[in-house]
Design an enzyme around this catalytic site. Structure first.
Site, short mmCIF file in Angstrom:
data_model
loop_
_atom_site.label_atom_id
_atom_site.label_comp_id
_atom_site.label_asym_id
_atom_site.label_seq_id
_atom_site.Cartn_x
_atom_site.Cartn_y
_atom_site.Cartn_z
CG HIS A 28 -1.83 1.22 1.20
ND1 HIS A 28 -3.04 1.22 0.52
CD2 HIS A 28 -1.69 2.46 1.70
CE1 HIS A 28 -3.61 2.40 0.63
NE2 HIS A 28 -2.80 3.18 1.34
CG ASP A 56 -11.54 4.16 5.76
OD1 ASP A 56 -11.08 5.11 6.42
OD2 ASP A 56 -11.22 3.93 4.58
NE ARG A 75 -9.42 11.31 7.68
CZ ARG A 75 -8.60 10.40 7.17
NH1 ARG A 75 -9.03 9.19 6.88
NH2 ARG A 75 -7.34 10.69 6.93
CB SER A 77 -8.08 5.69 6.95
OG SER A 77 -8.45 5.56 5.60
CE LYS A 134 -8.83 2.29 3.29
NZ LYS A 134 -8.92 3.62 2.72
#
Ligand code: URA
Length: 427
Positions: free
Chosen positions: A85, A165, A172, A187, A191
């Site tokens: 990620h 989220d 946000r 967040s 996930k």
């Protein structure tokens, strides 16, 4: 009758207090159900932004967001699973060559991705420039492709994964509470943990084009995420990597697919190849495969073969011509000298304004829009030499893109200090 009053929760955090585990569980659940309203959650997010959260609060918040939805289970797949990620950057197309490259070595890559918002591009937007390719897959299709198919999937995260989220991230985004370490870490990790990968390598970006502008902030974000992952039983490692200037020489959607294919064909810019190979080696090492040569798999066509299989499995035609834009505009050097800076944020915003990104979630993106970079920081340039080519379908966008490049392209006399792509690591 609700267990807590959200006004008390907001007040506690506003005044710098610590939320109890029960308060956090209730808040996330009540927000997901709609019992806590957007305006109340926005106030709480701002209070968290200003006051921060303890390690325990962040861990509990993350667990509550995971519990708001389903968890995938890759235990039924024979191959080990590893994911990557990135916290988001300009020209960051690494997922595209990386997923098939890792799959060559029989490690499955479940890359559940998102779309771009703001100046950082979205992986799905990039892949959708390939004719026929579709981002949506059912969980069964994902399991099948990872277990028995080509071993790599890049697709949209289903609505069932950490729904709290999804709601909170959108909120946000419109309340200026995105760049906050507890909220970013929870967040991303909610996930990734819900997705169920065995190993996870994080690419935490540092610099003007990233959420984290300096190395110390980035290290803190990385430390927080690595601890969240490790505590949840996911082997987690983070690289801190440079995002002061764009990655590679192409920024956009089809343009980034084009550059990824160059890397898969054994070529491509050195920084993109270096980061792709470093991330692949780490994902493989964490999956028990240390003695493999990832560079060779890029050179001998095995990674390219996997890419083609992966694209076909999702309806795409890997041989089809990629879309191009209607208008092109060249930016040239205004003087002789050395290119001292090509600012990632300036290029990212320019590409977004050319139509490669979206301002609101519902906007379409232009497949061919973006920027080709002809000189990177440190290059000697001559007055009149092309530095950038801007691409767009709408001519009026060019002036707006040029405005955002002002001050972002600096020509001087001193070569900038050579900076490695990888700036540090956290494990
Ligand atoms: N990406 C996410 O998924 N969440 C954040 O908060 C920031 C980047």
């Amino acid at each position: 009758m609700e267990a807590f009053d959200v006004v008390d929760v907001i007040r506690t955090k506003r005044d710098g207090g610590v939320l109890s585990g029960e308060q956090i569980d209730w808040t996330i659940d009540a927000y997901t159900r709609g019992a806590v309203k957007d305006e109340q959650m926005a106030a709480l997010a701002m209070a968290v932004f200003l006051r921060g959260m303890t390690r325990e609060e962040i861990a509990r918040w993350t667990r509550a967001m995971i519990a708001s939805g389903e968890r995938m289970d890759f235990g039924r797949i024979a191959r080990p699973t590893a994911d990557k990620h990135s916290t988001g950057g300009v020209g960051d197309k690494i997922t595209l060559p990386l997923a098939p490259l890792v799959a060559v070595f029989d490690v499955a890559v479940p890359q559940l991705s998102g779309r771009g918002l703001g100046h950082t591009g979205g992986t799905l937007d990039k892949l959708e420039s390939i004719p026929g390719w579709r981002a949506a897959m059912t969980n069964e299709e994902i399991y099948r492709e990872l277990g028995e198919g080509c071993g790599a999937v890049i697709c949209a995260a289903g609505a069932g994964l950490a729904p709290a989220d999804k709601k909170l991230y959108a909120l946000r985004d419109i309340t200026s509470t995105v760049d906050c370490i507890p909220l970013i870490a929870s967040s991303i990790m909610s996930k990734k943990i819900a997705e169920g990968t065995g190993s996870l390598v994080l690419d935490v970006k540092v610099g003007s084009g990233a959420f984290m502008k300096d190395l110390e902030q980035a290290r803190e974000l990385a430390r927080t995420m690595v601890d969240l992952g490790t505590d949840a039983g996911v082997k987690t490692f983070a690289y801190l990597t440079d995002m002061s200037t764009p990655l590679g020489l192409k920024v956009g959607n089809a343009l980034e697919v084009e550059e990824s294919v160059e890397v898969l064909a054994g070529g491509g810019p050195a920084d993109v190849v270096e980061l792709t190979c470093a991330l692949a080696r780490k994902m493989l090492e964490m999956s028990g495969k240390s003695d493999v040569d990832v560079e060779v798999a890029l050179k001998d066509g095995r990674a390219m073969d996997r890419w083609r299989e992966m694209i076909r499995a999702q309806g795409g035609d890997p041989e089809a011509e990629l879309p191009t834009s209607v208008h092109a505009h060249t930016v040239v050097a205004e003087a002789d000298g050395v290119l001292e800076a090509l600012d990632a944020l300036a290029v990212g915003v320019a590409s977004w304004r050319l139509g490669a990104g979206r301002a609101v979630k519902e906007d379409p993106v232009q497949a061919g829009a973006g920027i080709e970079i002809h000189a990177k920081p440190g290059a000697t340039v001559k007055k009149g030499q092309p530095l950038l080519t801007l691409h767009t379908d709408d001519e009026w966008r060019i002036a707006r893109a040029l405005e955002s490049l002002e001050g972002g392209v600096v020509i001087g006399s001193a070569a900038p200090e050579a900076r490695s792509v990888i700036l540090g690591e956290v494990q």
